[in-house]
Scaffold this active site. Structure first.
Site, PDB file in Angstrom:
ATOM      1  N   ASP A  12       0.883  -1.166   0.000  1.00 34.92           N
ATOM      2  CA  ASP A  12       0.000   0.000   0.000  1.00 34.92           C
ATOM      3  C   ASP A  12       0.919   1.214   0.000  1.00 34.92           C
ATOM      4  O   ASP A  12       1.469   1.579   1.037  1.00 34.92           O
ATOM      5  CB  ASP A  12      -0.889  -0.023   1.248  1.00 34.92           C
ATOM      6  N   GLU A  72      -1.180  -1.308  -4.908  1.00 33.53           N
ATOM      7  CA  GLU A  72      -2.352  -0.487  -5.207  1.00 33.53           C
ATOM      8  C   GLU A  72      -1.977   0.516  -6.292  1.00 33.53           C
ATOM      9  O   GLU A  72      -0.931   1.157  -6.217  1.00 33.53           O
ATOM     10  CB  GLU A  72      -2.811   0.250  -3.942  1.00 33.53           C
ATOM     11  N   ASP A 145      -2.522   0.708   7.307  1.00 36.22           N
ATOM     12  CA  ASP A 145      -1.661   0.594   6.124  1.00 36.22           C
ATOM     13  C   ASP A 145      -1.200  -0.857   5.947  1.00 36.22           C
ATOM     14  O   ASP A 145      -1.098  -1.353   4.832  1.00 36.22           O
ATOM     15  CB  ASP A 145      -0.452   1.531   6.249  1.00 36.22           C
TER      16      ASP A 145
END
Length: 185
Positions: A12, A72, A145
């Site tokens: 992430d 991502e 996260d």
């Protein structure tokens, strides 16, 4: 490495906080190996942040030898500066994986949320809760996260599973077209 085992690393990306997580898949069952988050918020030099992201990503890769990296993808935001910083963080993590010849897959935030919760508008907390149930995590990571990174890895696992079962289908529509006998109408 166990025969038939694969390790998926999820990232992430971010320049203040970067989450990472690793899943081991054996017999088509994912389990958490590791999750962590880089707290870069106290660093003022943006280039040192990028170097830290690159080095930590390589450290994790060199220690756990993931077979695949899922990250991502960028999404459109109103703040162009934030998007630029996010893109740099993502690029540096991707460069670290490329340095070790690891295949990379990108997933949009909405696709990740749909894969894990069934709801593209789910909150980070909802994603974390579903992740805990699906991966049978007893002690949850303290950082969202980290859970986001694990969700990205899990999304990749589900996507690759769909491609295998669906003969390489990249979407439900493509799966249905390739497998009409397996789709109920």
């Amino acid at each position: 490495m166990i025969k038939g085992e694969r390790i998926i690393m999820g990232i992430d990306p971010g320049t203040n906080y970067l989450g990472y997580g690793l899943l081991r898949v054996v017999d088509n069952k994912p389990e958490v190996i590791l999750s962590g988050a880089l707290n870069l918020s106290k660093m003022s030099d943006s280039y040192l942040k990028l170097r830290t992201i690159f080095k930590r990503t390589l450290q994790v890769i060199d220690k756990y030898h993931p077979d695949e990296l899922a990250i991502e993808s960028q999404f459109f935001g109103k703040n162009v500066q934030s998007m630029l910083k996010l893109g740099r963080a993502q690029g540096v993590a991707i460069a670290a994986a490329l340095q070790r010849d690891i295949p990379i897959s990108e997933y949009a935030p909405k696709k990740i949320k749909i894969a894990v919760t069934g709801n593209g508008e789910a909150s980070k907390e909802q994603v974390a809760l579903m992740l805990q149930k699906q991966l049978k995590i007893e002690k949850m990571p303290s950082s969202l996260d980290e859970t986001d990174a694990l969700a990205i890895a899990l999304c990749h696992f589900y996507q690759s599973k769909l491609q295998i079962k669906g003969g390489g289908a990249k979407s439900w529509k493509e799966f249905a077209e390739k497998n009409p006998a397996r789709v109920k109408k």
